[in-house]
Scaffold this active site. Structure first.
Site, PDB file in Angstrom:
ATOM      1  N   LYS A   1       0.948  -1.105   0.024  1.00 26.14           N
ATOM      2  CA  LYS A   1      -0.046   0.019  -0.117  1.00 26.14           C
ATOM      3  C   LYS A   1       1.003   1.233  -0.089  1.00 26.14           C
ATOM      4  O   LYS A   1       1.876   1.468   0.823  1.00 26.14           O
ATOM      5  CB  LYS A   1      -0.972   0.001   1.179  1.00 26.14           C
ATOM      6  CG  LYS A   1      -1.852   1.078   1.257  1.00 26.14           C
ATOM      7  CD  LYS A   1      -2.772   1.172   2.640  1.00 26.14           C
ATOM      8  CE  LYS A   1      -3.808   2.001   2.797  1.00 26.14           C
ATOM      9  NZ  LYS A   1      -4.484   1.981   4.048  1.00 26.14           N
TER      10      LYS A   1
ATOM     11  N   SER B   1      -9.352   1.680   3.642  1.00 30.49           N
ATOM     12  CA  SER B   1      -8.433   2.631   2.912  1.00 30.49           C
ATOM     13  C   SER B   1      -7.509   1.812   1.842  1.00 30.49           C
ATOM     14  O   SER B   1      -6.864   2.268   1.247  1.00 30.49           O
ATOM     15  CB  SER B   1      -7.693   3.640   3.531  1.00 30.49           C
ATOM     16  OG  SER B   1      -6.946   3.005   4.469  1.00 30.49           O
TER      17      SER B   1
ATOM     18  N   SER C   1      -9.260  -0.472   7.838  1.00 29.69           N
ATOM     19  CA  SER C   1      -8.723  -0.365   6.523  1.00 29.69           C
ATOM     20  C   SER C   1      -8.125  -1.447   5.688  1.00 29.69           C
ATOM     21  O   SER C   1      -8.166  -1.366   4.525  1.00 29.69           O
ATOM     22  CB  SER C   1      -7.775   0.773   6.624  1.00 29.69           C
ATOM     23  OG  SER C   1      -8.474   2.115   6.618  1.00 29.69           O
TER      24      SER C   1
END
Length: 458
Positions: A80, A156, A180
């Site tokens: 990420k 997220s 997330s």
């Protein structure tokens, strides 16, 4: 040849060991898949094909010599774009961060992957600074659902979830400050674990403080356990990191759930309205746990929704992460982030400490709850994936993403391990997730139960 993009990390390693295929074969297949899905799904900030193939060739040579570098040698992974990767910009979904710089340091989890020979496919998308439960940002646009591009992948860590779901790497590193990794994994039909806080070191420290965890996103619990064995080691850059785990999480999966005390809370005592299709899929999975030998009873933890305290902690974190920005840069921010940062800037130190007190009391109550129960089971989310590009479902009446994630963020406040397990679909074929929560430091129980559910107890 077998479709290598459909194999788990454990299966890839078995294939390398047997000489059935090589890390170069697997990496090429994953890169082709990543390039194919990117135009429609937008899971990646960047795909690092040249570097990945160089790493794969070096791995293939190590396997040829019978000298793999570590537990993940040659396995494709994604990271990420919140976490530092040496040699690549980390822009965090924001136009306020310049690509210029040395970018000469790995985050602790990334450094562990590198030491174990993993192959880095690319950086995955995130909302700006990871601030919300869906993945769209001013920098990279909207990340879409792997089954229906009109819907969100969640967030997220939405890019990571979509990549894993579509075969663009079996392993992904995500971050989780309020759900997330669990939110997008539930929406996309994969597995994800938010480990006990400190189990996976984090550096630089998150502006959201000790709410923020790093966690594995995978197709199954075995891959997550293997990944946690690699990344769950101390790093001197994180003063709050835990010491070494007492044993291998992967080796501990075989314990099953027989005799475990499981509390099933379908709606946190009526506090959450859960869609019937979600409730039905979760209840069916709970019945499977009972069939595997767990002692299951319906029971709710003695907690009330801590959303106001969570907002104080979250909004002040947003204020902190944007504090350095001048007016011109602030104008580039996601409007929702700009709004909550302004709210956070108005919170006082006493407001913050009052929220910390709420957090401590929530942790105490959950600690007492786990004196009676080994595991808590809830839906991961009360809904399935909704329209892309929106923070909240249309017509829901929610103001912020926390309105539709009431099962996830409380366990960031308590720092407990929590995982989401895919347990079925709704009437539209959209995935449903079940959440497993254990007491702090009992990541092994969460992984064991998830593995039992996903493998039928084998």
């Amino acid at each position: 040849m077998t479709d290598l993009t459909g194999l788990t990390a454990v299966q890839l390693l078995d294939g390398y060991r047997a000489g059935a295929f090589s890390p170069v074969d697997a990496t090429r297949a994953v890169l082709e898949r990543a390039e194919r899905i990117q135009p429609e799904v937008n899971a990646f900030v960047r795909i690092t094909a040249e570097q990945a193939l160089a790493q794969a060739r070096a791995s293939a040579e190590r396997w040829r010599r019978g000298e793999p570098a570590g537990l993940l040698d040659g396995v494709p992974v994604t990271v990420k774009d919140i976490l530092l990767v040496r040699g690549a910009p980390t822009l965090k979904g924001s136009k306020t961060i310049s690509e210029q710089g040395t970018w000469d340091e790995d985050a602790p989890s990334v450094a562990r992957l590198r030491a174990h020979g993993a192959v880095f496919i690319g950086k995955t998308t995130t909302p700006e600074f990871g601030w919300k439960g869906v993945t769209d940002s001013p920098l990279t646009g909207v990340t879409r659902h792997p089954l229906d591009p009109a819907r969100t992948a969640g967030g997220s860590s939405g890019g990571a979830a979509a990549a894993v779901a579509l075969g663009a790497g079996p392993l992904a590193l995500g971050t989780d400050g309020g759900g997330s990794v669990r939110i997008p994994a539930s929406f996309c039909g994969i597995f994800a674990l938010k480990p006990t806080y400190g189990r996976v070191p984090l550096y630089p420290a998150s502006a959201f403080g000790t709410l923020a965890h790093v966690g594995p996103m995978t197709r199954d619990a075995a891959d997550a356990a293997l990944l946690l064995d690699v990344i769950g080691a101390p790093d001197s850059r994180d003063w709050s990191a835990l010491g070494p785990a007492s044993g291998s999480f992967l080796d501990g999966l075989s314990g099953g759930v027989r005799g475990l005390r499981v509390a099933y809370s379908p709606s946190l005592g009526g506090q959450v309205a859960v869609r019937p299709a979600v409730a039905s899929a979760v209840r069916g999975a709970v019945e499977r746990l009972a069939g595997l030998g767990a002692y299951v009873e319906e029971a709710d933890p003695d907690v009330t929704d801590p959303v106001d305290a969570f907002h104080t902690l979250w909004f002040t974190g947003a204020a902190r992460v944007t504090q350095r920005l001048g007016p011109d840069q602030r104008a580039l921010l996601d409007p929702g982030l700009r709004e909550i940062a302004a709210l956070g800037a108005r919170r006082s130190a006493l407001d913050y400490l009052a929220a910390v007190d709420v957090r401590a009391e929530l942790g105490r109550r959950m600690g007492r709850f786990h004196d009676s129960y080994d595991l808590l089971v809830t839906p991961t989310l009360p809904i399935t994936a909704f329209e892309a590009g929106a923070e909240v479902p249309k017509g829901s009446g929610h103001r912020r993403w926390t309105g539709w994630t009431p099962f996830t963020y409380p366990f960031n406040m308590t720092q407990q391990p929590a995982a989401t397990v895919p347990v079925g679909t709704d009437g539209d074929g959209l995935p449903v997730g079940l959440q497993l929560v254990a007491a702090r430091h009992r990541d092994d129980l969460v992984l064991r139960a998830a593995h039992a559910l996903m493998s039928g107890g084998s």
